[in-house]
Design a protein around this motif. Structure first.
Motif, short mmCIF file in Angstrom:
data_model
loop_
_atom_site.label_atom_id
_atom_site.label_comp_id
_atom_site.label_asym_id
_atom_site.label_seq_id
_atom_site.Cartn_x
_atom_site.Cartn_y
_atom_site.Cartn_z
N GLU A 36 0.79 -1.34 0.04
CA GLU A 36 0.05 0.01 -0.03
C GLU A 36 0.77 1.26 -0.10
O GLU A 36 1.97 1.20 0.68
CB GLU A 36 -1.06 0.15 1.18
CG GLU A 36 -2.01 -1.05 1.17
CD GLU A 36 -3.26 -0.68 0.32
OE1 GLU A 36 -3.01 0.43 0.01
OE2 GLU A 36 -4.02 -1.34 0.47
N HIS A 37 0.39 2.46 -0.57
CA HIS A 37 1.10 3.60 -0.59
C HIS A 37 0.90 4.71 0.32
O HIS A 37 -0.11 4.59 1.09
CB HIS A 37 0.59 4.34 -1.98
CG HIS A 37 0.92 3.33 -3.26
ND1 HIS A 37 1.84 2.68 -3.37
CD2 HIS A 37 -0.05 3.13 -4.44
CE1 HIS A 37 1.84 1.91 -4.53
NE2 HIS A 37 0.52 2.13 -5.12
N ASN A 38 1.77 5.36 0.65
CA ASN A 38 1.47 6.58 1.63
C ASN A 38 1.43 6.09 2.93
O ASN A 38 0.71 6.73 3.70
CB ASN A 38 0.41 7.30 1.04
CG ASN A 38 0.65 8.11 -0.29
OD1 ASN A 38 1.74 8.50 -0.59
ND2 ASN A 38 -0.39 7.88 -1.00
N CYS A 69 6.24 5.97 1.51
CA CYS A 69 6.06 5.54 2.80
C CYS A 69 7.02 6.45 3.67
O CYS A 69 8.06 6.73 3.36
CB CYS A 69 6.57 4.25 2.99
SG CYS A 69 6.41 3.38 4.79
N ALA A 70 6.36 6.79 4.69
CA ALA A 70 7.51 7.59 5.85
C ALA A 70 7.51 9.14 5.10
O ALA A 70 8.56 9.56 5.60
CB ALA A 70 8.64 6.93 6.32
N GLY A 71 6.89 9.58 4.08
CA GLY A 71 7.23 10.73 3.51
C GLY A 71 7.03 11.89 4.67
O GLY A 71 6.01 11.62 5.55
N MET A 72 7.60 13.16 4.64
CA MET A 72 7.57 13.99 5.60
C MET A 72 7.67 13.75 6.83
O MET A 72 7.05 14.56 7.84
CB MET A 72 6.20 14.98 5.28
CG MET A 72 6.25 15.32 3.84
SD MET A 72 4.51 16.23 3.47
CE MET A 72 3.43 14.64 3.44
N ASN A 73 8.26 12.90 7.35
CA ASN A 73 8.68 12.30 8.62
C ASN A 73 9.09 13.49 9.36
O ASN A 73 10.23 14.00 9.19
CB ASN A 73 9.30 11.04 8.59
CG ASN A 73 9.31 10.46 10.30
OD1 ASN A 73 8.39 10.28 10.93
ND2 ASN A 73 10.62 10.02 10.66
N LYS A 74 8.83 13.54 10.88
CA LYS A 74 9.45 14.46 11.83
C LYS A 74 9.42 13.60 12.91
O LYS A 74 8.32 13.38 13.66
CB LYS A 74 8.74 15.86 11.67
CG LYS A 74 9.46 16.32 12.70
CD LYS A 74 8.76 18.17 12.47
CE LYS A 74 9.51 19.17 13.35
NZ LYS A 74 8.81 20.39 13.52
N GLU A 75 10.59 13.01 13.63
CA GLU A 75 10.82 12.63 14.76
C GLU A 75 10.49 11.11 15.10
O GLU A 75 11.12 10.50 15.94
CB GLU A 75 9.93 13.37 16.03
CG GLU A 75 10.14 15.01 16.13
CD GLU A 75 9.62 15.43 17.54
OE1 GLU A 75 10.04 14.91 18.48
OE2 GLU A 75 8.90 16.28 17.35
N ALA A 76 9.47 10.71 14.30
CA ALA A 76 9.15 9.31 14.33
C ALA A 76 10.53 8.41 13.89
O ALA A 76 11.25 8.76 13.06
CB ALA A 76 7.84 8.97 13.54
N ASP A 77 10.45 6.92 14.50
CA ASP A 77 11.46 6.07 14.03
C ASP A 77 10.43 4.80 13.20
O ASP A 77 9.73 4.06 14.05
CB ASP A 77 11.96 5.42 15.32
CG ASP A 77 12.97 6.56 15.86
OD1 ASP A 77 13.74 7.14 15.07
OD2 ASP A 77 13.12 6.65 17.20
N ILE A 78 10.75 4.74 12.09
CA ILE A 78 9.84 3.96 11.41
C ILE A 78 10.91 2.87 10.75
O ILE A 78 11.67 3.24 10.06
CB ILE A 78 9.31 4.58 10.22
CG1 ILE A 78 8.36 5.68 10.81
CG2 ILE A 78 8.25 3.56 9.35
CD1 ILE A 78 7.83 6.70 9.86
N THR A 79 10.37 1.51 10.86
CA THR A 79 11.18 0.46 10.19
C THR A 79 10.04 -0.38 9.33
O THR A 79 9.23 -0.61 9.68
CB THR A 79 11.69 -0.29 11.41
OG1 THR A 79 12.64 0.25 12.20
CG2 THR A 79 12.45 -1.83 10.67
N VAL A 80 10.73 -0.65 8.18
CA VAL A 80 9.93 -1.43 6.96
C VAL A 80 10.61 -2.79 6.94
O VAL A 80 11.68 -2.91 6.66
CB VAL A 80 9.79 -0.76 5.65
CG1 VAL A 80 9.26 -1.52 4.76
CG2 VAL A 80 9.44 0.67 5.76
#
Length: 241
Positions: free
Chosen positions: A52-54, A75-86
């Protein structure tokens, strides 16, 4: 259509689980954005993303998010502060325009990874496609594999570390990005040259590798950067623009 609200999804030990077989991308992103107003759940896991997108876009809170499976574009576009793992592969534009925080891709990433990003750390444990770090403006990108052609095109600030090889036209028309490549570079783009690796650069690279959790010897890398010949228009250089 959503068949089950995020609020009704399973919560274990303070971690919220969102199953995209049961909820929509809209449900997920709205629930994550709600945390911007008041942080009540810091840890999240996303199941069945199925390309899935976005997913997890526009976040502005200290969240830890694990996405279990492949994701589509941005995915994770415009991220600020978060820690994201794919925990899988990622489509085009992973971490596009990221401001801070971190994004880690356990698989490969498609084109334009980290495009226009201003800050934060992007780690790609596999390979990255073409235009990795295009127009980057402060992000640090570490790729354990190789990158495709035109990577760091018009890169303005930040660092790109490539533990594998780089495709054609690396660093074309770049400004002040620091590029470190361990493997072979097929060709350099306009105004990009190999530069001396001084101790300050070894220290910077060592810190980036440690931060990314990558075990490589900084002395095995070469450094590339701008020759600073295209900063201002000169008619003699017209063919290079």
């Amino acid at each position: 259509m959503s068949t089950k609200s995020v609020a009704e999804s399973v919560t274990t030990s303070g971690k919220q689980t969102v199953d995209l077989a049961q909820q929509t991308v809209r449900d997920l992103n709205q629930a994550l954005h709600d945390q911007n107003k008041e942080l009540t759940i810091a840890e999240w896991e996303v199941l069945n993303p199925k390309g899935e997108h976005n997913l997890a876009v526009g976040l502005d809170q200290k969240l830890k998010i694990d996405i279990h499976g492949p994701v589509g574009y941005y995915c994770a576009g415009m991220n600020k502060e978060a820690d994201i793992t794919v925990h899988g592969h990622a489509g085009q534009g992973i971490a596009e325009n990221m401001m801070s925080g971190s994004v880690r891709v356990k698989g490969n990433a498609s084109s334009a990874a980290g495009a226009t990003a201003h800050g934060g750390l992007l780690v790609i444990e596999g390979d990255a496609g073409s235009r990795c770090g295009i127009s980057m403006k402060g992000i640090d990108i570490v790729v354990k594999g190789s990158v495709g052609h035109m990577s760091c095109f018009m890169g303005q600030a930040g660092s790109l570390v490539v533990c594998g090889d780089a495709g054609d036209a690396l660093g074309d028309s770049l400004y002040e990005v620091h590029i470190y490549v361990k493997g072979k570079v097929k060709s350099l783009g306009a105004d990009c040259i190999e530069k001396e690796m001084r101790q300050e650069h070894l220290d910077e690279l060592s810190a980036l590798l440690e931060k990314a959790g990558v075990d490589e010897d900084p002395k095995a890398f070469k450094r590339y950067g701008s020759a600073r010949q295209l900063y201002n228009f000169k008619v003699d250089n017209a063919s290079a623009y």
